[in-house]
Design a protein around this motif. Structure first.
Motif, mmCIF file in Angstrom:
data_model
loop_
_atom_site.group_PDB
_atom_site.id
_atom_site.type_symbol
_atom_site.label_atom_id
_atom_site.label_comp_id
_atom_site.label_asym_id
_atom_site.label_seq_id
_atom_site.Cartn_x
_atom_site.Cartn_y
_atom_site.Cartn_z
ATOM 1 N N LEU A 1 0.745 -1.163 -0.029
ATOM 2 C CA LEU A 1 0.009 -0.011 -0.157
ATOM 3 C C LEU A 1 1.000 1.062 0.024
ATOM 4 O O LEU A 1 2.225 1.415 0.382
ATOM 5 C CB LEU A 1 -0.814 -0.222 1.219
ATOM 6 N N MET A 2 0.258 2.417 -0.302
ATOM 7 C CA MET A 2 0.945 3.965 -0.143
ATOM 8 C C MET A 2 1.716 4.013 0.804
ATOM 9 O O MET A 2 2.701 4.782 0.967
ATOM 10 C CB MET A 2 -0.072 4.860 -0.497
ATOM 11 N N ASP A 3 1.050 3.457 1.988
ATOM 12 C CA ASP A 3 1.682 3.774 3.443
ATOM 13 C C ASP A 3 2.714 2.862 3.748
ATOM 14 O O ASP A 3 3.005 2.855 4.989
ATOM 15 C CB ASP A 3 0.688 3.859 4.345
ATOM 16 N N GLY A 4 3.212 1.843 2.804
ATOM 17 C CA GLY A 4 4.088 0.940 3.309
ATOM 18 C C GLY A 4 3.721 -0.200 3.724
ATOM 19 O O GLY A 4 4.500 -1.219 3.702
ATOM 20 N N ARG A 5 2.461 -0.419 4.104
ATOM 21 C CA ARG A 5 2.027 -1.861 4.536
ATOM 22 C C ARG A 5 1.780 -2.720 3.311
ATOM 23 O O ARG A 5 1.926 -2.573 2.186
ATOM 24 C CB ARG A 5 0.529 -1.572 5.164
ATOM 25 N N GLN A 6 2.571 -3.904 4.025
ATOM 26 C CA GLN A 6 2.534 -5.070 3.012
ATOM 27 C C GLN A 6 1.324 -6.105 3.411
ATOM 28 O O GLN A 6 0.989 -6.568 4.592
ATOM 29 C CB GLN A 6 3.809 -6.047 3.410
#
Length: 253
Positions: A116-121
Motif C-alpha cells: 500500500l501507499m503507506d508501506g503496509r504489505q
C-alpha cells in the motif's frame, strides 16, 4: 481494432446537407492514438477536461480512490459532478485499483504481494485482487450511474502473472502504455522540462500508441498538464486521430 472509417458515400451525403460555407472535407486519419489519464492527485483535472473538450478528444480515464490536492479522495461523492460530466462527454473509464497499491511479486496458490501507499504489505488472494479492481467500478457506478469499461491499469504499470490471471478471471483487461506514450508528467521538471517532453512526444508517438499522463502529480514542480494542448494539436496536425481504448477494443499486458 480501430473505429471503422465512414464510407465515402456517407461522407458525401452528409456534406450535401450542409450549407456551402460549411462544406469542407475533414482531413483523413492517418492513424489512431489512445490518450489515457490516471487519477493522480486531481489538481489539473478541470484544466485537462477543458483541453479535451476544446480539441474534441475522447480519452480513457483510469480511476482509483487516490488522495487529492483538496484533501479528499478522487472517488468521494464530492467528485461526482466531475465524473458525471466526463461520462456525458463520452469518455471511457477503467479501474486503477481502489487503494492504488503496488503488485510486487507472486506468492504460492495464486496469491500476490501487494504494498500500500503507506508501506503496509498485504497478501491478496485472486478473489481479493478482483475485489481491489471491482471496488472503483462499484463506486463509479454509484457516482455516475455508469459502470467502468472492462479495463484496468496497475499503478505504475506494475503487474505480475498471478495478478493478470486473477484480473482476467474477473474480466478486466490490463492496459499498459507504449514506450513513446510515456509522457513523463511524473518526472522531475528540472531534469525533464515540459518543452523537452513535448518535443520528444511529438517526434516519437506513432499510430496505435497508448499515451499515459495523470490528472495531477504531487512531485513535479512545473506541471505537464498544460502541454496536452499543444501535444494534441501537434499530433492532429500529423494526421493522427484519437480514440478511447473501449472504442478500439485495446488491452495488453
Amino acid at each position: 481494432m480501430r473505429p471503422a472509417a465512414r464510407p465515402m458515400w456517407a461522407v458525401g451525403l452528409a456534406l450535401a446537407t450542409l450549407p456551402a460555407a460549411a462544406q469542407t472535407t475533414p482531413p483523413a486519419c492517418k492513424g489512431y492514438v489512445h490518450l489515457t489519464l490516471d487519477t493522480g492527485n486531481m489538481r489539473h483535472a478541470e484544466l485537462i477536461a477543458e483541453i479535451l473538450a476544446r480539441h474534441q478528444v475522447k480519452a480513457t480515464f483510469f480511476v482509483a480512490q487516490e488522495k487529492t490536492w483538496r484533501g479528499d479522495h478522487a472517488l468521494d461523492p464530492a467528485w461526482a459532478g466531475y465524473w458525471k460530466a466526463r461520462v456525458a462527454e463520452g469518455h471511457a473509464f477503467g479501474s486503477h485499483t481502489w487503494r492504488h497499491g503496488s503488485f510486487r511479486r507472486d506468492l504460492p496458490d495464486g496469491q500476490v504481494a501487494y504494498r500500500l501507499m503507506d508501506g503496509r504489505q498485504l497478501t491478496l488472494s485472486p478473489a481479493e485482487v478482483c475485489a481491489e479492481l471491482r471496488q472503483p467500478d462499484t463506486r463509479f457506478a454509484e457516482l455516475t450511474g455508469r459502470a467502468l469499461d472492462p479495463l484496468w491499469r496497475a499503478p505504475g504499470g506494475r503487474s505480475t502473472p498471478n495478478t493478470l490471471k486473477a484480473s482476467e478471471a474477473c474480466r478486466y483487461r490490463h492496459v499498459h502504455w507504449a514506450p513513446a506514450g510515456f509522457l513523463g508528467d511524473e518526472l522531475p521538471s528540472g531534469a525533464y522540462p515540459n518543452e523537452a517532453l513535448l518535443r520528444r512526444a511529438l517526434a516519437d508517438i506513432r499510430d496505435g500508441d497508448i499515451l499515459m499522463a495523470h490528472l495531477g502529480i504531487w512531485s513535479r514542480k512545473a506541471p505537464f498538464a498544460p502541454m496536452l494542448d499543444p501535444l494534441i494539436a501537434g499530433l492532429k496536425a500529423r494526421g493522427l486521430c484519437f480514440a478511447t481504448l473501449a472504442a478500439a477494443g485495446r488491452g495488453s499486458h
